[in-house]
Motif scaffolding. Structure first.
Motif, PDB file in Angstrom:
ATOM      1  N   ALA A  43     -35.440  -2.984 -15.215  1.00 51.41           N
ATOM      2  CA  ALA A  43     -35.819  -4.398 -15.172  1.00 51.41           C
ATOM      3  C   ALA A  43     -37.340  -4.541 -15.213  1.00 51.41           C
ATOM      4  O   ALA A  43     -37.885  -5.415 -15.907  1.00 51.41           O
ATOM      5  CB  ALA A  43     -35.255  -5.060 -13.924  1.00 51.41           C
ATOM      6  N   GLN A  44     -38.044  -3.684 -14.481  1.00 53.06           N
ATOM      7  CA  GLN A  44     -39.505  -3.689 -14.501  1.00 53.06           C
ATOM      8  C   GLN A  44     -40.019  -3.366 -15.905  1.00 53.06           C
ATOM      9  O   GLN A  44     -40.952  -4.016 -16.410  1.00 53.06           O
ATOM     10  CB  GLN A  44     -40.036  -2.668 -13.493  1.00 53.06           C
ATOM     11  CG  GLN A  44     -41.560  -2.520 -13.477  1.00 53.06           C
ATOM     12  CD  GLN A  44     -42.011  -1.324 -12.622  1.00 53.06           C
ATOM     13  OE1 GLN A  44     -41.189  -0.623 -12.018  1.00 53.06           O
ATOM     14  NE2 GLN A  44     -43.307  -1.086 -12.581  1.00 53.06           N
ATOM     15  N   LEU A  45     -39.387  -2.393 -16.532  1.00 59.49           N
ATOM     16  CA  LEU A  45     -39.787  -1.986 -17.878  1.00 59.49           C
ATOM     17  C   LEU A  45     -39.501  -3.085 -18.898  1.00 59.49           C
ATOM     18  O   LEU A  45     -40.351  -3.408 -19.744  1.00 59.49           O
ATOM     19  CB  LEU A  45     -39.043  -0.705 -18.248  1.00 59.49           C
ATOM     20  CG  LEU A  45     -39.350  -0.050 -19.595  1.00 59.49           C
ATOM     21  CD1 LEU A  45     -40.828   0.268 -19.717  1.00 59.49           C
ATOM     22  CD2 LEU A  45     -38.514   1.218 -19.742  1.00 59.49           C
ATOM     23  N   ASP A  46     -38.313  -3.682 -18.819  1.00 53.95           N
ATOM     24  CA  ASP A  46     -37.952  -4.759 -19.750  1.00 53.95           C
ATOM     25  C   ASP A  46     -38.947  -5.917 -19.653  1.00 53.95           C
ATOM     26  O   ASP A  46     -39.385  -6.473 -20.669  1.00 53.95           O
ATOM     27  CB  ASP A  46     -36.542  -5.276 -19.445  1.00 53.95           C
ATOM     28  CG  ASP A  46     -35.447  -4.302 -19.874  1.00 53.95           C
ATOM     29  OD1 ASP A  46     -35.735  -3.419 -20.700  1.00 53.95           O
ATOM     30  OD2 ASP A  46     -34.315  -4.438 -19.389  1.00 53.95           O
ATOM     31  N   LYS A  47     -39.291  -6.285 -18.420  1.00 52.42           N
ATOM     32  CA  LYS A  47     -40.228  -7.397 -18.217  1.00 52.42           C
ATOM     33  C   LYS A  47     -41.600  -7.067 -18.792  1.00 52.42           C
ATOM     34  O   LYS A  47     -42.233  -7.890 -19.475  1.00 52.42           O
ATOM     35  CB  LYS A  47     -40.331  -7.710 -16.722  1.00 52.42           C
ATOM     36  CG  LYS A  47     -41.256  -8.876 -16.417  1.00 52.42           C
ATOM     37  CD  LYS A  47     -41.301  -9.158 -14.907  1.00 52.42           C
ATOM     38  CE  LYS A  47     -42.239 -10.324 -14.600  1.00 52.42           C
ATOM     39  NZ  LYS A  47     -42.293 -10.598 -13.132  1.00 52.42           N
ATOM     40  N   GLY A  48     -42.054  -5.845 -18.542  1.00 49.87           N
ATOM     41  CA  GLY A  48     -43.366  -5.451 -19.044  1.00 49.87           C
ATOM     42  C   GLY A  48     -43.412  -5.380 -20.560  1.00 49.87           C
ATOM     43  O   GLY A  48     -44.400  -5.803 -21.183  1.00 49.87           O
ATOM     44  N   LEU A  49     -42.357  -4.870 -21.177  1.00 49.31           N
ATOM     45  CA  LEU A  49     -42.327  -4.766 -22.634  1.00 49.31           C
ATOM     46  C   LEU A  49     -42.291  -6.139 -23.287  1.00 49.31           C
ATOM     47  O   LEU A  49     -42.878  -6.340 -24.361  1.00 49.31           O
ATOM     48  CB  LEU A  49     -41.103  -3.947 -23.071  1.00 49.31           C
ATOM     49  CG  LEU A  49     -41.144  -2.451 -22.764  1.00 49.31           C
ATOM     50  CD1 LEU A  49     -39.804  -1.806 -23.098  1.00 49.31           C
ATOM     51  CD2 LEU A  49     -42.268  -1.767 -23.541  1.00 49.31           C
TER      52      LEU A  49
END
Length: 409
Positions: A313-319
Motif C-alpha cells: 500500500a505504501q509502495l502503490d501510493k508512492g508510485l
C-alpha cells in the motif's frame, strides 16, 4: 501475534551491506539459522543414506526430517514430497513421464501467464507424443486469468492443465481451486507452478486441488533446489526413467542420484524459520510456539501477508505520485510484486541506476516471456519490484526516492 521486523532483519547477514532488496522473486536472502544448518550438516559425519553408520543415519534423518517439513509447509504427505535440482528440472522430468500416457489427439493446456518453466516442458513433451497444445489466454489490461479462460480451452481430450498459482512477473493470483475443479471434471490432471506463490501465502495442496505442485526453497529463505508435492498414490502410477539398481519406492523413484543433504538440512531450517515469523524476535529453527508446525506456519503467513500488504500500500501510493510510471500489476488478487515501465525511459536503465544507490530491483521478463509479450512489452519486460518478509518501510522509501531521481527531468 507480533511481526518484529527489526528482529527479523537482524537474522539476515546479507542485509548488513545496507542494500534495499526488491529482488526476492528471483531468490531471497538467507537467514543465519539456514546458513548454520547447512554448515552443521556438512560438519557432521555424512554419507549415503542408511541405518548403520553415523553418516548414514545423519543422511537419513535429514531426508526424512525435510520431507516432513515440506509436507507441513505445503499441506501434503511426506511420502508425496519429491526433491530435485530445480523446479524446472522436476517439471521436465514429470512432463516426459506423463507424456508416455498421451496419444495423438490428446490435448494439453498451458497459459500465457506462466513462467516458461511451466510452458516449454509441456509444449515439447506434447510435440513428442503427438498431442495438441491449447493456449489459455489472460486479460492483458487487468492481468487476470480466470476459470472461464481455462474452461474455454478444455475438452474431453484434455489430459493435463499446467497453470501458475502466482505470476512471477505481475503477481496475479489465478483461482487455482476453481481451475483444478474444471480440469478434474474434464478428466485432466493439474500441474501447478507454485514457485512464486509459496513465498507469500499458505499452501494447501488439497484446497488448491493441485495434482502436482512445484516450488523452490530459495524463494523462501532456503537453498537452491526444487520440490514437488503430489499424492503418493498418484506417484505410484508413474514410472520415470531411472537406473536399474535404484529403488522403485515412492517418492525416491523420482529422485535421480544422491540428494544434496546439506541443502535439504537448510530447507528444513528455512521452514522452521518461516514458522516463527509471527512469533516476534525468536524466529529460529526449533522455536517453541503454540500448536503444530503446520499451525504455526499458517499463523506466520497471516502475519507475513499483513506486513507485505502494508508495504505494498505504501509502495502503490508512492508510485501513483511519480510522473510517467506505468504499473502493469493490476489483478484484484496478487502478490506484492509489481512490474513497472517508464514513459520515455527504458526500464533496463532504471536497474543499474537504482543499484548504484543500493536499491536492487532488476529488469527483464524473468522467463515469463509469453506474459511479457502479451502485455505489450515484448521480450524486454520491465522493472520488477518484489517485496519480501524482510523489507521495511525505509526500503520502500529508498526505492521511491531512487525512482523519483531517475525520472527527474
Amino acid at each position: 501475534m507480533t511481526y518484529d521486523i527489526s528482529a527479523l532483519r537482524a537474522q539476515f547477514p546479507a542485509l548488513d551491506a545496507g542494500i534495499a532488496h526488491f529482488d526476492g522473486p528471483g531468490g531471497t536472502q538467507t537467514p543465519q539459522p539456514v546458513v548454520r544448518a547447512i554448515a552443521d550438516a556438512m560438519a557432521r559425519p555424512l554419507s549415503i543414506r542408511g541405518r548403520l553408520t553415523p553418516g548414514e543415519r545423519n543422511a537419513e534423518a535429514i531426508v526424512t526430517g525435510t520431507r516432513q517439513a515440506l509436507a507441513d509447509l505445503l499441506g501434503a504427505q511426506p511420502a508425496g514430497i519429491v526433491f530435485g535440482r530445480s523446479a524446472t528440472q522436476l517439471t521436465y522430468d514429470f512432463a516426459r513421464t506423463l507424456a508416455r500416457t498421451w496419444a495423438p489427439g490428446d490435448e494439453v493446456v498451458v497459459t500465457r501467464l506462466d513462467h516458461d518453466a511451466n510452458i516449454r516442458p509441456w509444449v515439447q513433451a506434447a510435440a513428442q507424443a503427438g498431442a495438441t497444445v491449447r493456449w489459455a489466454d489472460f486479460d492483458p489490461a487487468t492481468g487476470e486469468l480466470t476459470a472461464d479462460d481455462i474452461r474455454a480451452v478444455l475438452s474431453a481430450r484434455t489430459r493435463l492443465v499446467a497453470v501458475t498459482a502466482a505470476s512471477n512477473l505481475i503477481g496475479t493470483l489465478p483461482p487455482i481451486a476453481g481451475i483444478s475443479a474444471l480440469a478434474h471434471d474434464a478428466g485432466a490432471l493439474t500441474y501447478v507452478d507454485g514457485v512464486h506463490y509459496a513465498a507469500h501465502t499458505t499452501v494447501d495442496l488439497e484446497r488448491l486441488g493441485a495434482d502436482f505442485f512445484v516450488c523452490s526453497p530459495y524463494k523462501f529463505f532456503g537453498p537452491h533446489h526444487g520440490v514437488l508435492a503430489a499424492r503418493p498414490e498418484l506417484l505410484e502410477t508413474l514410472w520415470p526413467d531411472k537406473l536399474l539398481p535404484s529403488t522403485d519406492a515412492v517418492p525416491e523413484r523420482f529422485e535421480l542420484g544422491t540428494l544434496p543433504y546439506e541443502f535439504l538440512a537448510g530447507t528444513e531450517a528455512a521452514v522452521d524459520f518461516l514458522a516463527g515469523l509471527g512469533a516476534g524476535a525468536d524466529t529460529g529453527p526449533g522455536t517453541d510456539g503454540a500448536g503444530t508446525r503446520r499451525q504455526r506456519l499458517t499463523m506466520a503467513f497471516t502475519a507475513l501477508e499483513a506486513h507485505e500488504q502494508t508495504l505494498r500500500a505504501q509502495l502503490d501510493k508512492g508510485l501513483s505520485a511519480l510522473p510517467g510510471v506505468r504499473v502493469h500489476s493490476k489483478a484484484a488478487h496478487r502478490t506484492p510484486t509489481l512490474l513497472l515501465t517508464f514513459e520515455g525511459r527504458p526500464a533496463a536503465e532504471a536497474y543499474p541506476f537504482l543499484a548504484e544507490r543500493g536499491v536492487h530491483a532488476p529488469a527483464g521478463s524473468f522467463y515469463a516471456i509469453e506474459a511479457s509479450r502479451r502485455i505489450g512489452l515484448g521480450d524486454t519486460g520491465g522493472l520488477r519490484v518484489g517485496l519480501a518478509p524482510y523489507n521495511n518501510a525505509e526500503d520502500v522509501e529508498r526505492l521511491l526516492a531512487g525512482l523519483a531521481e531517475f525520472l527527474a527531468p
